[in-house]
Motif scaffolding. Structure first.
Motif, PDB file in Angstrom:
ATOM      1  N   THR A 197      16.033 -25.048 -18.815  1.00  0.00           N
ATOM      2  CA  THR A 197      17.466 -25.287 -18.699  1.00  0.00           C
ATOM      3  C   THR A 197      17.857 -25.207 -17.228  1.00  0.00           C
ATOM      4  O   THR A 197      17.136 -24.643 -16.396  1.00  0.00           O
ATOM      5  CB  THR A 197      18.271 -24.256 -19.495  1.00  0.00           C
ATOM      6  N   ASP A 198      19.024 -25.758 -16.875  1.00  0.00           N
ATOM      7  CA  ASP A 198      19.504 -25.680 -15.499  1.00  0.00           C
ATOM      8  C   ASP A 198      19.680 -24.237 -15.057  1.00  0.00           C
ATOM      9  O   ASP A 198      19.365 -23.884 -13.910  1.00  0.00           O
ATOM     10  CB  ASP A 198      20.837 -26.429 -15.363  1.00  0.00           C
ATOM     11  N   ALA A 199      20.169 -23.404 -15.950  1.00  0.00           N
ATOM     12  CA  ALA A 199      20.395 -21.991 -15.606  1.00  0.00           C
ATOM     13  C   ALA A 199      19.080 -21.296 -15.274  1.00  0.00           C
ATOM     14  O   ALA A 199      19.004 -20.494 -14.329  1.00  0.00           O
ATOM     15  CB  ALA A 199      21.095 -21.279 -16.762  1.00  0.00           C
ATOM     16  N   GLU A 200      18.024 -21.596 -16.030  1.00  0.00           N
ATOM     17  CA  GLU A 200      16.725 -20.973 -15.768  1.00  0.00           C
ATOM     18  C   GLU A 200      16.172 -21.387 -14.410  1.00  0.00           C
ATOM     19  O   GLU A 200      15.712 -20.542 -13.622  1.00  0.00           O
ATOM     20  CB  GLU A 200      15.737 -21.362 -16.874  1.00  0.00           C
ATOM     21  N   ILE A 201      16.230 -22.680 -14.119  1.00  0.00           N
ATOM     22  CA  ILE A 201      15.696 -23.171 -12.845  1.00  0.00           C
ATOM     23  C   ILE A 201      16.522 -22.667 -11.667  1.00  0.00           C
ATOM     24  O   ILE A 201      15.984 -22.294 -10.616  1.00  0.00           O
ATOM     25  CB  ILE A 201      15.634 -24.700 -12.846  1.00  0.00           C
ATOM     26  N   ASN A 202      17.838 -22.638 -11.811  1.00  0.00           N
ATOM     27  CA  ASN A 202      18.697 -22.153 -10.729  1.00  0.00           C
ATOM     28  C   ASN A 202      18.406 -20.696 -10.412  1.00  0.00           C
ATOM     29  O   ASN A 202      18.403 -20.286  -9.247  1.00  0.00           O
ATOM     30  CB  ASN A 202      20.165 -22.334 -11.093  1.00  0.00           C
ATOM     31  N   SER A 203      18.159 -19.905 -11.434  1.00  0.00           N
ATOM     32  CA  SER A 203      17.831 -18.500 -11.228  1.00  0.00           C
ATOM     33  C   SER A 203      16.503 -18.344 -10.487  1.00  0.00           C
ATOM     34  O   SER A 203      16.373 -17.524  -9.565  1.00  0.00           O
ATOM     35  CB  SER A 203      17.767 -17.778 -12.584  1.00  0.00           C
ATOM     36  N   ILE A 204      15.529 -19.150 -10.878  1.00  0.00           N
ATOM     37  CA  ILE A 204      14.218 -19.106 -10.216  1.00  0.00           C
ATOM     38  C   ILE A 204      14.334 -19.580  -8.771  1.00  0.00           C
ATOM     39  O   ILE A 204      13.760 -18.987  -7.851  1.00  0.00           O
ATOM     40  CB  ILE A 204      13.214 -19.980 -10.993  1.00  0.00           C
ATOM     41  N   GLN A 205      15.109 -20.647  -8.552  1.00  0.00           N
ATOM     42  CA  GLN A 205      15.272 -21.184  -7.209  1.00  0.00           C
ATOM     43  C   GLN A 205      15.980 -20.188  -6.294  1.00  0.00           C
ATOM     44  O   GLN A 205      15.621 -20.060  -5.107  1.00  0.00           O
ATOM     45  CB  GLN A 205      16.043 -22.503  -7.258  1.00  0.00           C
TER      46      GLN A 205
END
Length: 256
Positions: free
Chosen positions: A232-240
């Motif tokens: 999800t966008d939220a997961e990737i944004n958190s990782i980034q």
């Protein structure tokens, strides 16, 4: 130089090049270290070792991957060697790091009782070699337990890899002002150390030089992809966000 002798271990895992001194001088009395040589050796001796090292490894790669395979040498850093290089081969339109090598630090030879000799060492990434030989596109597949991959290499049968569908990738960029001692390899290590196996690729996408300060900026694109899910966008944004923080703190760079 009267003789050049290449020794190899019984399991073929490493090589040692021995140079016999006569009449060329091997050791440098000035004790000057440069990017091209160690302080203890002469430049002439180091260049001869470099030539022999690269010639030997090119022949090995041609034997494994076929004559005519695209290759290039890249200056690098590896522990206990100086100077050091990577050998890259062309794979699916890109350059794939296949092995690392270098002239062994003289102190290692001294500790081993070979203080009057010069040695070199190399290591081949077996997964990367298999990627080239069997057209396996993603190194993370070697760590996968996906039966679609494992079933292709059962019962001692090795054949060309048959691709299967993947989950879609997600792209994120990180840009920063580049310090004088910056090394892309350090960036790659930080990104993969922070985000783990979901990082498929890190590649330079853009360079910019400030017209007034002449300071250089690099923008790297990180490709995230899971082998078993869609992010999800939220997961990737958190990782980034975590990756950007690690890059800033570990490499001491100013993010843009």
């Amino acid at each position: 130089m009267k003789a050049i002798v290449a020794l190899r271990s019984s399991d073929m895992s490493d090589f040692l090049l021995i140079l016999v001194q006569e009449p060329m001088e091997i050791f440098d009395k000035s004790k000057t270290k440069t990017p091209e040589k160690q302080a203890v050796y002469t430049l002439e001796a180091m260049k001869l070792v470099e030539f022999n090292l690269k010639q030997m490894l090119v022949r090995i790669v041609e034997h494994l991957c076929g004559e005519g395979v695209g290759m290039r040498w890249v200056d690098a850093y590896f522990p206990f060697t100086h100077p050091s290089w990577e050998l890259e081969v062309q794979f699916e339109g890109e350059w794939l790091e296949l092995l690392g090598c270098g002239v062994m630090e003289h102190n290692i030879l001294v500790n081993g009782g070979a203080e009057h000799k010069i040695g070199w060492a190399f290591g081949i990434g077996l997964e990367r070699l298999a990627m080239k030989l069997f057209n396996i596109p993603d190194i993370r597949l070697f760590w996968s337990e996906d039966p679609r991959f494992l079933s292709q290499f059962e019962e001692n049968t090795i054949s060309e890899f048959k691709s299967f569908s993947k989950y879609p990738p997600t792209y994120k960029d990180v840009a920063f002002w580049v310090p004088e001692d910056f090394s892309p390899n350090n960036l790659f290590d930080v990104v993969r150390g922070s985000a783990g196996d979901i990082v498929e690729k890190v590649e330079l996408k853009d360079k910019f030089t400030h017209p007034k300060t002449q300071q250089e900026s690099h923008c790297y694109r990180i490709t995230y992809r899971s082998m078993d899910k869609t992010f999800t966008d939220a997961e990737i944004n958190s990782i980034q966000d975590k990756v950007r923080k690690e890059v800033q703190e570990t490499l001491q760079v100013e993010l843009r």
